[in-house]
Structure formats: structure tokens, C-alpha cells
Design an enzyme around this catalytic site. Structure first.
Site, PDB file in Angstrom:
ATOM      1  N   LYS A 149       8.478   3.378   4.859  1.00 44.19           N
ATOM      2  CA  LYS A 149       8.786   4.806   4.701  1.00 44.19           C
ATOM      3  C   LYS A 149      10.220   5.001   4.186  1.00 44.19           C
ATOM      4  O   LYS A 149      10.499   5.936   3.452  1.00 44.19           O
ATOM      5  CB  LYS A 149       8.634   5.521   6.047  1.00 44.19           C
ATOM      6  CG  LYS A 149       7.238   5.503   6.615  1.00 44.19           C
ATOM      7  CD  LYS A 149       6.371   6.508   5.902  1.00 44.19           C
ATOM      8  CE  LYS A 149       5.061   6.725   6.606  1.00 44.19           C
ATOM      9  NZ  LYS A 149       4.167   7.634   5.879  1.00 44.19           N
TER      10      LYS A 149
ATOM     11  N   ASN B 270       0.835  -1.203   0.000  1.00 49.15           N
ATOM     12  CA  ASN B 270       0.000   0.000   0.000  1.00 49.15           C
ATOM     13  C   ASN B 270       0.871   1.254   0.000  1.00 49.15           C
ATOM     14  O   ASN B 270       0.662   2.177  -0.791  1.00 49.15           O
ATOM     15  CB  ASN B 270      -0.908  -0.021   1.240  1.00 49.15           C
ATOM     16  CG  ASN B 270      -1.876   1.149   1.267  1.00 49.15           C
ATOM     17  OD1 ASN B 270      -2.733   1.282   0.402  1.00 49.15           O
ATOM     18  ND2 ASN B 270      -1.726   2.024   2.256  1.00 49.15           N
TER      19      ASN B 270
ATOM     20  N   THR C 163       0.520   2.427  30.991  1.00 53.17           N
ATOM     21  CA  THR C 163       1.324   1.229  30.732  1.00 53.17           C
ATOM     22  C   THR C 163       2.534   1.585  29.870  1.00 53.17           C
ATOM     23  O   THR C 163       2.405   1.931  28.693  1.00 53.17           O
ATOM     24  CB  THR C 163       0.471   0.135  30.067  1.00 53.17           C
ATOM     25  OG1 THR C 163      -0.318   0.726  29.049  1.00 53.17           O
ATOM     26  CG2 THR C 163      -0.435  -0.542  31.073  1.00 53.17           C
TER      27      THR C 163
ATOM     28  N   THR D  23       8.814   9.451   8.756  1.00 57.08           N
ATOM     29  CA  THR D  23       8.795   9.442  10.228  1.00 57.08           C
ATOM     30  C   THR D  23      10.208   9.403  10.800  1.00 57.08           C
ATOM     31  O   THR D  23      11.141   8.876  10.176  1.00 57.08           O
ATOM     32  CB  THR D  23       7.973   8.253  10.801  1.00 57.08           C
ATOM     33  OG1 THR D  23       8.749   7.568  11.786  1.00 57.08           O
ATOM     34  CG2 THR D  23       7.567   7.255   9.770  1.00 57.08           C
TER      35      THR D  23
ATOM     36  N   SER E  35      10.381  -1.293  12.618  1.00 54.88           N
ATOM     37  CA  SER E  35       9.174  -2.041  12.212  1.00 54.88           C
ATOM     38  C   SER E  35       9.084  -2.065  10.699  1.00 54.88           C
ATOM     39  O   SER E  35       9.721  -1.257  10.007  1.00 54.88           O
ATOM     40  CB  SER E  35       7.908  -1.399  12.786  1.00 54.88           C
ATOM     41  OG  SER E  35       7.497  -0.319  11.961  1.00 54.88           O
TER      42      SER E  35
ATOM     43  N   TYR F 168       6.496  -1.251   9.028  1.00 52.14           N
ATOM     44  CA  TYR F 168       5.861   0.020   8.623  1.00 52.14           C
ATOM     45  C   TYR F 168       6.934   1.081   8.409  1.00 52.14           C
ATOM     46  O   TYR F 168       6.967   1.751   7.373  1.00 52.14           O
ATOM     47  CB  TYR F 168       4.854   0.485   9.692  1.00 52.14           C
ATOM     48  CG  TYR F 168       4.742   1.986   9.778  1.00 52.14           C
ATOM     49  CD1 TYR F 168       4.196   2.719   8.728  1.00 52.14           C
ATOM     50  CD2 TYR F 168       5.225   2.697  10.887  1.00 52.14           C
ATOM     51  CE1 TYR F 168       4.132   4.110   8.778  1.00 52.14           C
ATOM     52  CE2 TYR F 168       5.160   4.077  10.949  1.00 52.14           C
ATOM     53  CZ  TYR F 168       4.607   4.778   9.891  1.00 52.14           C
ATOM     54  OH  TYR F 168       4.557   6.146   9.936  1.00 52.14           O
ATOM     55  N   HIS F 169       7.817   1.231   9.411  1.00 49.41           N
ATOM     56  CA  HIS F 169       8.845   2.264   9.271  1.00 49.41           C
ATOM     57  C   HIS F 169       9.728   1.996   8.053  1.00 49.41           C
ATOM     58  O   HIS F 169      10.156   2.911   7.360  1.00 49.41           O
ATOM     59  CB  HIS F 169       9.689   2.347  10.553  1.00 49.41           C
ATOM     60  CG  HIS F 169       8.937   2.934  11.716  1.00 49.41           C
ATOM     61  ND1 HIS F 169       8.429   2.168  12.733  1.00 49.41           N
ATOM     62  CD2 HIS F 169       8.585   4.202  11.999  1.00 49.41           C
ATOM     63  CE1 HIS F 169       7.805   2.952  13.609  1.00 49.41           C
ATOM     64  NE2 HIS F 169       7.882   4.185  13.185  1.00 49.41           N
TER      65      HIS F 169
ATOM     66  N   VAL G  62      10.754  -5.021  19.660  1.00 48.31           N
ATOM     67  CA  VAL G  62      12.201  -5.243  19.689  1.00 48.31           C
ATOM     68  C   VAL G  62      12.844  -3.889  19.418  1.00 48.31           C
ATOM     69  O   VAL G  62      12.771  -3.369  18.305  1.00 48.31           O
ATOM     70  CB  VAL G  62      12.628  -6.278  18.630  1.00 48.31           C
ATOM     71  CG1 VAL G  62      14.142  -6.443  18.631  1.00 48.31           C
ATOM     72  CG2 VAL G  62      11.936  -7.613  18.889  1.00 48.31           C
TER      73      VAL G  62
ATOM     74  N   VAL H  66       2.978  12.423  17.009  1.00 49.68           N
ATOM     75  CA  VAL H  66       2.065  13.558  17.152  1.00 49.68           C
ATOM     76  C   VAL H  66       1.111  13.318  18.319  1.00 49.68           C
ATOM     77  O   VAL H  66       0.680  12.190  18.553  1.00 49.68           O
ATOM     78  CB  VAL H  66       1.245  13.749  15.856  1.00 49.68           C
ATOM     79  CG1 VAL H  66       0.372  15.002  15.948  1.00 49.68           C
ATOM     80  CG2 VAL H  66       2.162  13.830  14.643  1.00 49.68           C
TER      81      VAL H  66
ATOM     82  N   LEU I 266       1.428   9.355  23.816  1.00 55.55           N
ATOM     83  CA  LEU I 266       0.890  10.350  24.749  1.00 55.55           C
ATOM     84  C   LEU I 266      -0.641  10.334  24.723  1.00 55.55           C
ATOM     85  O   LEU I 266      -1.302  10.416  25.765  1.00 55.55           O
ATOM     86  CB  LEU I 266       1.426  11.747  24.419  1.00 55.55           C
ATOM     87  CG  LEU I 266       0.956  12.834  25.379  1.00 55.55           C
ATOM     88  CD1 LEU I 266       1.457  12.590  26.794  1.00 55.55           C
ATOM     89  CD2 LEU I 266       1.394  14.200  24.910  1.00 55.55           C
ATOM     90  N   ASN I 267      -1.212  10.218  23.524  1.00 55.27           N
ATOM     91  CA  ASN I 267      -2.681  10.140  23.416  1.00 55.27           C
ATOM     92  C   ASN I 267      -3.206   8.969  24.252  1.00 55.27           C
ATOM     93  O   ASN I 267      -4.228   9.062  24.924  1.00 55.27           O
ATOM     94  CB  ASN I 267      -3.090   9.965  21.948  1.00 55.27           C
ATOM     95  CG  ASN I 267      -2.792  11.221  21.123  1.00 55.27           C
ATOM     96  OD1 ASN I 267      -2.400  12.243  21.671  1.00 55.27           O
ATOM     97  ND2 ASN I 267      -2.975  11.135  19.820  1.00 55.27           N
ATOM     98  N   ARG I 268      -2.466   7.867  24.219  1.00 58.97           N
ATOM     99  CA  ARG I 268      -2.879   6.669  24.952  1.00 58.97           C
ATOM    100  C   ARG I 268      -2.778   6.905  26.468  1.00 58.97           C
ATOM    101  O   ARG I 268      -3.685   6.568  27.225  1.00 58.97           O
ATOM    102  CB  ARG I 268      -1.955   5.525  24.534  1.00 58.97           C
ATOM    103  CG  ARG I 268      -2.577   4.179  24.550  1.00 58.97           C
ATOM    104  CD  ARG I 268      -1.731   3.175  23.822  1.00 58.97           C
ATOM    105  NE  ARG I 268      -0.416   2.973  24.373  1.00 58.97           N
ATOM    106  CZ  ARG I 268       0.702   2.850  23.656  1.00 58.97           C
ATOM    107  NH1 ARG I 268       0.664   2.926  22.354  1.00 58.97           N
ATOM    108  NH2 ARG I 268       1.856   2.640  24.236  1.00 58.97           N
TER     109      ARG I 268
ATOM    110  N   GLN J 261       8.590  12.942  10.509  1.00 59.09           N
ATOM    111  CA  GLN J 261       7.809  13.469  11.624  1.00 59.09           C
ATOM    112  C   GLN J 261       7.979  12.625  12.886  1.00 59.09           C
ATOM    113  O   GLN J 261       8.067  11.393  12.817  1.00 59.09           O
ATOM    114  CB  GLN J 261       6.338  13.486  11.209  1.00 59.09           C
ATOM    115  CG  GLN J 261       5.408  14.019  12.273  1.00 59.09           C
ATOM    116  CD  GLN J 261       4.021  14.298  11.742  1.00 59.09           C
ATOM    117  OE1 GLN J 261       3.565  15.429  11.775  1.00 59.09           O
ATOM    118  NE2 GLN J 261       3.348  13.289  11.281  1.00 59.09           N
TER     119      GLN J 261
END
Ligand SMILES: NC(=O)c1ccc[n+]([C@@H]2O[C@H](COP(=O)([O-])OP(=O)(O)OC[C@H]3O[C@@H](n4cnc5c(N)ncnc54)[C@H](O)[C@@H]3O)[C@@H](O)[C@H]2O)c1
Length: 405
Positions: A186, A119, A254, A145, A180, A182-183, A328, A212, A240-242, A209
Site C-alpha cells: 500500500k 497483484n 485470543t 490503510t 507487513s 501487505y502494508h 513483529v 473495519v 473485532l469481527n474475530r 483506512q
């Protein structure tokens, strides 16, 4: 300017669309609603109900702002979509947020890893070829990122590194060691885009980035019909949102492992300003420019302590609990990342203080009845993948155990 925003239904894409529209730009947003599908797949919901993209665009227009044009489509699967957009809309800037953005989601199983990389990488390739064909002068502002760099034992530069090897010097793309798949997608994008700048004289800004936080912007104001998708779950919620949501429901914060992992962070308001600075000060033809887009760096433990202090100021008692780290990654490491380019262009950061955390806490408490505690604990292990059935996640028992209080 004519600005096309890819991923315009997302956490950052929608606020960015309103931000540019409010400043008089002609804005088109493109999204395939994939994020809403991933949410359903893992059983996670954003903190507030997020109206459909077209409804939000209608609401925005009612407020007498420049309308935001909505295109529903998949930039990766539909090879012609970006061709049509670049041909008809002729964007002067393309802001590319339209990717799968979660590290745990990409580490969940083979299917998700393959999906994430296809994707993200194919979507960006389609953007590149459409630009080459129809708008080669346009400026591509691509969201990368800080996680692409990993945690090297040397200073992190803004995308490039000057090296001397066997007495000869060169400037090379900064070597990346992400944590990861995902990273890594990028990183692949960055390489493809640097190639496009070199081959086809593209103007590219790669915005590496940081993490956020927050969901308040001037354009959203207090209007629930314009809100953005703030996530607090283990897969899409940023740290932080978590923590703020955990504090709001009296759940211990956690921390994965020791919590000494250091990363760069920024307020969502600064994301918008940084993207604006990049768009209004475009890269030159043939320039692949990299900005490290964060304003402050913290360890995970420092963040948890700040949230605990802010909660105490608001009369709440919050505990911090350490979990076995499902990822990891190095927990104790050197971290020093350059991030002066956006400041040089005029960024004045919104720093993380108790007032900001207090406002986030207040918002989370107002919507506490929507918070699903079971979706917060980590269920994706970097070595073993999914640790609970994919369906009915809300009832699954997380295998990751608290190791010390
Ligand atoms: N949120 C963060 O803390 C953060 C940090 C660093 C980088 N980023 C990057 O910023 C970008 C936006 O992040 P976000 O948090 O808003 O994510 P998000 O998931 O909320 O938004 C991404 C949007 O892109 C859309 N999308 C994905 N694939 C698509 C496709 N093939 N075609 C069309 N639309 C597609 C999704 O449906 C979603 O609405 C991502 O690229 C992410 O990697 C985010």
C-alpha cells in the site's frame, strides 16, 4: 455519477456498490474472484454463505434498484482490462478496493509475499495508465490503510508532513514504517499515485483506512442473498469481527501479546459514508489528498474487554486469553493519529457501543453452526511464516501457545 468499483465482490466492495446504486449512481463492479480462491487455499469460509457476485447483482436488480454492472477480470494480470473499462464506461470516479488485503497472508511465505506485492502494485499501475489514456479527469479513490504508518513515536498526520531540515522547510509524504509486506504494498501504491498526481495532474484521494468491523448496512438489510463476506479467521478476519465470533461460540478471546497495541477502527457503515464523502467532494487536478479514515482508536485489550462486557450483558461468560504475539510489532507505543478531514466533510460516526457489539453477537450466534474454531487461532508467524501445512488447515494444531490466562 458513473462509478467503477474495483474489488466489488469483497467485504467492502459489494456493500459500497449497493450504497452508490441506491443513491442513483451508475455503478460498475470489477473483480476476479481472487478472494474466493484465497479462502479455499487457506481453508477459511466467511460467516455467512456469500452468493456469487452475479447472483447478488441479479437480486439487487429484482429489488428495482439501479442495476449494478458486473465485470469479471483481473486488473493486475490483464493489462488491457482497465483500458477497456476506462474507454467504454468513462468512469467519473474509480473506487479501488481490488487488492490482496491481509497482512498474515502476505507474511505466510515467499510466494504469497510476491503475489501480494505484484497483484496490488501492478493492479494500481494498470489503473493509473488506463486513466491517463482514457479518463484523466476521473477521480481515483484508493483504499490504503492506517497500517502504512506503523506506530511512530510522533503524531501521525494525514499523509503529509511539514519538515524543517537545516533551516529549510518542505512538505513531504509522511514517512511510513509498516508492519507487513501487505502494508508495504500500500505504501508503494501511495508513492506511485502521488507521482501520477504530480506528473499527469491526476485527482487522487488515498483513504488510509483503519480496521473495519461489522457487516450490517441499510442496503443489505436482512436479505441473506445480498450479504457480504464477513471473515473471522486468523488470516482475513479483522480483530473485532474475530472476537465477536469467538464470544459467540464460548471460545476465549485470543489477544496477541499484551494487547496494548493501539489502532484506529471504524464501522462498515462509516466506510461507506467516508467513501461517499470522498467521491462527492473530489480532489482537485494534480492533488494527491490523504484522509485517515477511522473514527475511534482502541487497544486490542480494550476491544476484548468491550466484547466481554457486551457478552455479559447478553448473559454470556467470556474469557480473555493472551497468546504469544506471532507478529513483529511494538506492543507499547505512542499513538496519536489525525483524522479530522472526513469529519470536516460531514462524517457523523457510528461509535462502538454495546448495542453494536450485541447486534454482531446475535448475528454470529445465528450462524454458529458454520463457525470453524480451528480457523481462528493464528498460524502465520512473522519470523517463520506458515506454522502448519497449507492444506488441511482445519485439522492442523497451532504452535502458538497460550502464555497466560
Ligand atoms: N477490511 C478492512 O478492515 C480494511 C482496512 C483497511 C484497508 N482495507 C482495504 O480495503 C480494500 C478492500 O478490503 P476488503 O476487506 O473488502 O477485502 P476483500 O478481499 O474482501 O476485497 C478485495 C476484493 O478485491 C478483489 N481483487 C483482488 N485482486 C484483484 C485483481 N487483481 N483484480 C480484480 N479483483 C481483485 C478480490 O477478489 C476481493 O473480492 C483492500 O484494498 C484493503 O486493503 C480494508
Amino acid at each position: 455519477m458513473r462509478i467503477c468499483i474495483l474489488g466489488g465482490d469483497g467485504y467492502l466492495g459489494w456493500p459500497t456498490a449497493m450504497y452508490f446504486s441506491a443513491r442513483g449512481h451508475e455503478v460498475m463492479v470489477v473483480d476476479n474472484m481472487a478472494k474466493r480462491g484465497w479462502e479455499a487455499e487457506i481453508g477459511a469460509k466467511p460467516l455467512e454463505h456469500v452468493p456469487a457476485l452475479k447472483e447478488r447483482a441479479r437480486r439487487w436488480k429484482q429489488k428495482k434498484f439501479q442495476p449494478i454492472e458486473v465485470v469479471i477480470g483481473n486488473i493486475a494480470d490483464d493489462g488491457q482490462l482497465m483500458n477497456g473499462i476506462c474507454h467504454d464506461f468513462r468512469p467519473e470516479a474509480i473506487i479501488h478496493y481490488g487488492e490482496q488485503p491481509s497482512a498474515p497472508y502476505s507474511m505466510l511465505n515467499q510466494e504469497n509475499a510476491v503475489y501480494t506485492q505484484c497483484n496490488n502494485v501492478v493492479g494500481t499501475l494498470n489503473v493509473m495508465f488506463a486513466m491517463r489514456e482514457h479518463c484523466p479527469q476521473a477521480h481515483l479513490v484508493k483504499l490504503g490503510t492506517m497500517g502504512e504508518y506503523g506506530t511512530p513515536n510522533i503524531d501521525i498526520e494525514e499523509g503529509w508532513l511539514d519538515v524543517t531540515h537545516n533551516g529549510r522547510k518542505d512538505r513531504v509524504l509522511y514517512p511510513k514504517k509498516p508492519h507487513s509486506l501487505y502494508h508495504l504494498s500500500k505504501v508503494h501504491d501511495s508513492h506511485n499515485l502521488e507521482f501520477a498526481s504530480r506528473m499527469w495532474d491526476f485527482r487522487v484521494t488515498d483513504l488510509n483506512q483503519g480496521v473495519v468491523y461489522g457487516s450490517d448496512t441499510d442496503e443489505i438489510g436482512n436479505d441473506p442473498e445480498l450479504c457480504t463476506s464477513f471473515h473471522y479467521d486468523d488470516v482475513f478476519g479483522t480483530v473485532l469481527n474475530r472476537f465477536v465470533v469467538q464470544a459467540a461460540i464460548g471460545m476465549p478471546l485470543t489477544v496477541y501479546g499484551s494487547g496494548k497495541q493501539i489502532r484506529g477502527y471504524l464501522n462498515i457503515r462509516d466506510t461507506l459514508r467516508c467513501v461517499e464523502l470522498a467521491v462527492t467532494n473530489p480532489a482537485g487536478r494534480g492533488e494527491f489528498r490523504v484522509f485517515n479514515q477511522f473514527t475511534e482508536q482502541f487497544s486490542v485489550m480494550e476491544l476484548a474487554q468491550r466484547v466481554r462486557e457486551s457478552a455479559a450483558i447478553n448473559g454470556m461468560k467470556v474469557e480473555i486469553q493472551h497468546l504469544r504475539n506471532p507478529r513483529v510489532e511494538q506492543e507499547e507505543h505512542y499513538y496519536h493519529a489525525a483524522h479530522s478531514s472526513l469529519s470536516s466533510l460531514g462524517l457523523e460516526p457510528h461509535l462502538l457501543n454495546h448495542e453494536v457489539i450485541g447486534q454482531m453477537l446475535e448475528k454470529a450466534m445465528k450462524t454458529a453452526n458454520r463457525i470453524n474454531e480451528a480457523s481462528i487461532l493464528p498460524k502465520v508467524d512473522w519470523k517463520q511464516g506458515w506454522q502448519a501445512p497449507v492444506t488441511g488447515l482445519s485439522t492442523a494444531v497451532p504452535r502458538l501457545q497460550a502464555v497466560r490466562a
